[in-house]
Design a protein around this motif. Structure first.
Motif, PDB file in Angstrom:
ATOM      1  N   ARG A 166       0.627  -0.959   0.098  1.00  7.49           N
ATOM      2  CA  ARG A 166       0.126  -0.091  -0.058  1.00  7.49           C
ATOM      3  C   ARG A 166       0.853   1.120   0.055  1.00  7.49           C
ATOM      4  O   ARG A 166       1.962   1.276   0.588  1.00  7.49           O
ATOM      5  CB  ARG A 166      -0.896   0.071   1.174  1.00  7.49           C
ATOM      6  N   ARG A 167       0.468   2.206  -0.931  1.00  8.42           N
ATOM      7  CA  ARG A 167       0.987   3.506  -0.554  1.00  8.42           C
ATOM      8  C   ARG A 167      -0.302   4.464  -0.358  1.00  8.42           C
ATOM      9  O   ARG A 167      -1.172   4.469  -0.702  1.00  8.42           O
ATOM     10  CB  ARG A 167       1.744   3.935  -1.909  1.00  8.42           C
ATOM     11  N   ARG A 168       0.133   5.279   0.643  1.00  9.73           N
ATOM     12  CA  ARG A 168      -0.734   6.195   1.474  1.00  9.73           C
ATOM     13  C   ARG A 168      -0.158   7.543   1.377  1.00  9.73           C
ATOM     14  O   ARG A 168       1.074   7.929   2.015  1.00  9.73           O
ATOM     15  CB  ARG A 168      -1.146   5.749   2.725  1.00  9.73           C
ATOM     16  N   GLY A 169      -0.888   8.562   0.868  1.00  9.04           N
ATOM     17  CA  GLY A 169      -0.066   9.802   0.483  1.00  9.04           C
ATOM     18  C   GLY A 169      -1.026  11.174   0.603  1.00  9.04           C
ATOM     19  O   GLY A 169      -2.399  11.027   0.692  1.00  9.04           O
ATOM     20  N   GLN A 170      -0.333  12.207   0.733  1.00  5.54           N
ATOM     21  CA  GLN A 170      -1.106  13.329   0.994  1.00  5.54           C
ATOM     22  C   GLN A 170      -0.218  14.657   0.542  1.00  5.54           C
ATOM     23  O   GLN A 170       0.812  14.451   0.890  1.00  5.54           O
ATOM     24  CB  GLN A 170      -1.497  13.753   2.234  1.00  5.54           C
ATOM     25  N   ASN A 171      -0.639  15.357  -0.484  1.00  3.91           N
ATOM     26  CA  ASN A 171       0.412  16.573  -0.995  1.00  3.91           C
ATOM     27  C   ASN A 171       1.654  15.977  -1.419  1.00  3.91           C
ATOM     28  O   ASN A 171       2.676  16.372  -1.429  1.00  3.91           O
ATOM     29  CB  ASN A 171       0.540  17.559  -0.156  1.00  3.91           C
ATOM     30  N   GLY A 172       1.613  14.929  -2.435  1.00 10.50           N
ATOM     31  CA  GLY A 172       2.807  14.317  -2.875  1.00 10.50           C
ATOM     32  C   GLY A 172       3.834  13.623  -1.896  1.00 10.50           C
ATOM     33  O   GLY A 172       4.870  13.151  -2.590  1.00 10.50           O
ATOM     34  N   ASN A 173       3.415  13.503  -0.609  1.00 14.96           N
ATOM     35  CA  ASN A 173       4.272  12.543   0.388  1.00 14.96           C
ATOM     36  C   ASN A 173       3.648  11.309   0.668  1.00 14.96           C
ATOM     37  O   ASN A 173       2.484  11.293   0.828  1.00 14.96           O
ATOM     38  CB  ASN A 173       4.473  13.694   1.559  1.00 14.96           C
ATOM     39  N   TRP A 174       4.388  10.489   0.737  1.00 15.40           N
ATOM     40  CA  TRP A 174       3.925   9.043   0.910  1.00 15.40           C
ATOM     41  C   TRP A 174       4.330   8.332   1.881  1.00 15.40           C
ATOM     42  O   TRP A 174       5.562   8.376   2.384  1.00 15.40           O
ATOM     43  CB  TRP A 174       4.173   8.299  -0.454  1.00 15.40           C
ATOM     44  N   THR A 175       3.567   7.411   2.559  1.00 14.67           N
ATOM     45  CA  THR A 175       4.195   6.196   3.457  1.00 14.67           C
ATOM     46  C   THR A 175       3.950   4.901   2.563  1.00 14.67           C
ATOM     47  O   THR A 175       2.952   4.750   1.672  1.00 14.67           O
ATOM     48  CB  THR A 175       3.530   6.138   4.752  1.00 14.67           C
ATOM     49  N   TYR A 176       4.835   3.731   2.936  1.00 17.84           N
ATOM     50  CA  TYR A 176       4.448   2.514   2.088  1.00 17.84           C
ATOM     51  C   TYR A 176       4.486   1.276   3.184  1.00 17.84           C
ATOM     52  O   TYR A 176       5.086   1.285   4.222  1.00 17.84           O
ATOM     53  CB  TYR A 176       5.826   2.059   1.187  1.00 17.84           C
ATOM     54  N   THR A 177       3.603   0.255   2.921  1.00 18.64           N
ATOM     55  CA  THR A 177       3.281  -0.555   4.001  1.00 18.64           C
ATOM     56  C   THR A 177       3.217  -1.894   3.135  1.00 18.64           C
ATOM     57  O   THR A 177       2.737  -2.109   2.113  1.00 18.64           O
ATOM     58  CB  THR A 177       1.861  -0.443   4.708  1.00 18.64           C
ATOM     59  N   HIS A 178       3.830  -3.018   3.820  1.00 21.40           N
ATOM     60  CA  HIS A 178       3.796  -4.295   3.017  1.00 21.40           C
ATOM     61  C   HIS A 178       2.672  -5.263   4.296  1.00 21.40           C
ATOM     62  O   HIS A 178       3.201  -5.261   5.288  1.00 21.40           O
ATOM     63  CB  HIS A 178       5.100  -4.914   2.923  1.00 21.40           C
ATOM     64  N   THR A 179       1.875  -5.855   3.792  1.00 21.88           N
ATOM     65  CA  THR A 179       0.930  -6.648   4.666  1.00 21.88           C
ATOM     66  C   THR A 179       0.939  -7.884   4.108  1.00 21.88           C
ATOM     67  O   THR A 179       0.515  -8.252   3.092  1.00 21.88           O
ATOM     68  CB  THR A 179      -0.625  -5.966   4.850  1.00 21.88           C
ATOM     69  N   ILE A 180       0.975  -8.915   5.288  1.00 24.22           N
ATOM     70  CA  ILE A 180       0.692 -10.283   4.826  1.00 24.22           C
ATOM     71  C   ILE A 180      -0.503 -10.816   5.950  1.00 24.22           C
ATOM     72  O   ILE A 180      -0.372 -10.766   7.140  1.00 24.22           O
ATOM     73  CB  ILE A 180       2.340 -10.973   5.210  1.00 24.22           C
ATOM     74  N   ARG A 181      -1.429 -11.494   5.191  1.00 23.20           N
ATOM     75  CA  ARG A 181      -2.351 -12.021   5.931  1.00 23.20           C
ATOM     76  C   ARG A 181      -2.234 -13.566   5.833  1.00 23.20           C
ATOM     77  O   ARG A 181      -2.476 -13.978   4.999  1.00 23.20           O
ATOM     78  CB  ARG A 181      -3.800 -11.596   5.533  1.00 23.20           C
ATOM     79  N   ARG A 182      -2.178 -13.937   7.220  1.00 18.95           N
ATOM     80  CA  ARG A 182      -2.054 -15.748   7.279  1.00 18.95           C
ATOM     81  C   ARG A 182      -3.431 -16.311   6.850  1.00 18.95           C
ATOM     82  O   ARG A 182      -4.371 -15.722   7.202  1.00 18.95           O
ATOM     83  CB  ARG A 182      -1.209 -15.875   8.437  1.00 18.95           C
ATOM     84  N   PRO A 183      -3.277 -17.784   6.646  1.00 19.06           N
ATOM     85  CA  PRO A 183      -4.335 -18.481   6.643  1.00 19.06           C
ATOM     86  C   PRO A 183      -5.312 -18.433   7.832  1.00 19.06           C
ATOM     87  O   PRO A 183      -4.713 -18.341   8.812  1.00 19.06           O
ATOM     88  CB  PRO A 183      -4.090 -19.889   6.499  1.00 19.06           C
TER      89      PRO A 183
END
Length: 421
Positions: free
Chosen positions: A262-279
């Motif tokens: 996921r990238r989540r941003g505002q006014n051209g600035n971003w944070t990045y997240t990697h998510t793993i959902r297990r069974p």
């Protein structure tokens, strides 16, 4: 919950404890510390910078507007340095480490006029994605006793607290509003007695971290989701923050496992997240969320699942009735299954109609357990769409062969390689 990884592959969790006057921060910090130390974690407690400075003889009422502005600017710079010292220690710790910040950067912004805060950010090259969203993993706001537990509000025996009850309410509102937009923000109100309030606070931290130890607290804080009919006029909301959110699912070796970036941003600035959902185990699917760099994000995007659409949303964050809400408004570019969809969500321990929803929204129904509205399902490319994509690729290959006869020297197997990828 998104967390950071230290030099020794240890968990590092940066938590802000904030709130209005007489909200229970001192007791809450002590109880959080004891709870996590009993789990074997190392706990660092970052002292409140404003208390340190004002304890040295600074009186807010003695400062003119320019002096107050400079004081707040230096306070934030001091806070950044003090926090960085503890963050560096946590990163080199051999144990999992909880860093409790007694207030955070955005608390200082609550004491500035909006135009002053904008000026200060510009002068110092600060942006709120960095100093609010990326800097801390979670924010816990303990609502002042002046708001809902007035009989217990007092200022005696506190060397820096002098606010009357009306001012305390106002400061509570300002500090709570300052953190709107943080992706993991929990409001701990005065709907229970104080002991239960502290337990709810600890449970909120455990739930966000995904710790089984939180089960002993017997508090089931969970996400609830609601389908919204239409988007109201912006003036209907209290103050809000809007973000662009882009999700992409990744290929996984196990079909029962989900992975996404996921990238989540505002006014051209971003944070990045990697998510793993297990069974799923015992009707629950545990998630591991890691904050990542833009380079890690770009590398992971090479594993994008071609059987799933990219999901684009505008996320609107706001406070209402001491509850933090996030509303996802699915926008272009967007495939038909998502188009026009509006989903409201919040984390809460309340069940059924005990949860009061914003009265300015036209709520259609609750969709918490309806898989039709899960993002994983919404991103799915159905068979018809898959066939359309395949046909388009084959048509493109035929066009290339017709336009460039030399290509006919290759076998159809070589040319169509990757059509079904």
């Amino acid at each position: 919950m998104s967390q950071k990884v230290g030099k020794n592959n240890n968990k590092v969790y940066r938590l802000v404890l904030t709130g209005g006057p007489c909200g229970g921060k001192t007791t809450g910090q002590s109880r959080l510390c004891t709870f996590f130390e009993n789990l074997g974690w190392k706990v660092y407690r970052v002292p409140e910078t404003a208390t340190i400075l004002m304890g040295g003889g600074v009186k807010w009422t003695d400062l003119n507007e320019d002096e107050a502005y400079r004081f707040q600017e230096n306070l934030i710079k001091t806070m950044l340095q003090i926090e960085n010292t503890f963050f560096d220690l946590a990163a080199s710790c051999r144990k999992n480490c909880l860093v409790i910040c007694d207030r955070g950067i955005m608390d200082a912004s609550a004491y500035l006029k909006p135009e002053q805060w904008e000026r200060m950010k510009k002068d110092n090259n600060w942006n709120e994605i960095d100093i609010r969203d990326s800097r801390y993993n979670q924010v816990l706001h303990l609502v002042s006793a002046a708001n809902g537990a007035e009989a217990f509000y007092h200022t005696e025996n506190h060397r820096t607290r002098h606010e009357g009850i009306d001012l305390a309410k106002r400061l509570d509102q300002l500090t709570s509003q300052a953190w709107v937009g943080h992706p993991y923000y929990d409001i701990i109100d005065n709907s229970t007695d104080f002991e239960r309030k502290v337990v709810r606070m600890i449970a909120a931290a455990c739930n966000r971290l995904g710790l089984e130890a939180g089960d002993r607290l017997s508090l089931d804080s969970h996400k609830r989701k609601f389908l919204v009919a239409t988007l109201p006029d912006d003036l209907a909301y209290p103050q809000f923050q809007d973000f662009i959110v882009v999700h992409d699912y990744l290929v996984t070796p196990n079909q029962r496992m989900q992975a996404r970036v996921r990238r989540r941003g505002q006014n051209g600035n971003w944070t990045y997240t990697h998510t793993i959902r297990r069974p799923e185990v015992n009707n629950e699917s545990p998630e591991l969320k890691m904050q990542i760099s833009i380079r890690e994000y770009e590398l992971l995007m090479a594993q994008k699942d071609s059987h799933r659409y990219t999901v684009f949303k505008k996320r609107r964050c706001f406070l209402w009735n001491n509850q933090y809400f996030q509303m996802d408004i699915y926008e272009e570019p967007c495939h038909a299954r998502c188009r026009g969809l509006i989903i409201l969500e919040t984390y809460t321990t309340l069940k059924g109609e005990d949860l009061k929803l914003p009265d300015f929204l036209n709520i259609v129904k609750e969709v918490t357990n309806d898989r039709q509205y899960s993002m994983y399902n919404l991103s799915r490319i159905d068979d018809e769409a898959q066939n359309s994509v395949r046909e388009a690729k084959l048509a493109q290959i035929a066009s290339i062969k017709e336009a460039a006869p030399a290509v006919n020297g290759f076998s159809d197997e070589v040319l169509t390689n990757g059509v079904d990828s």
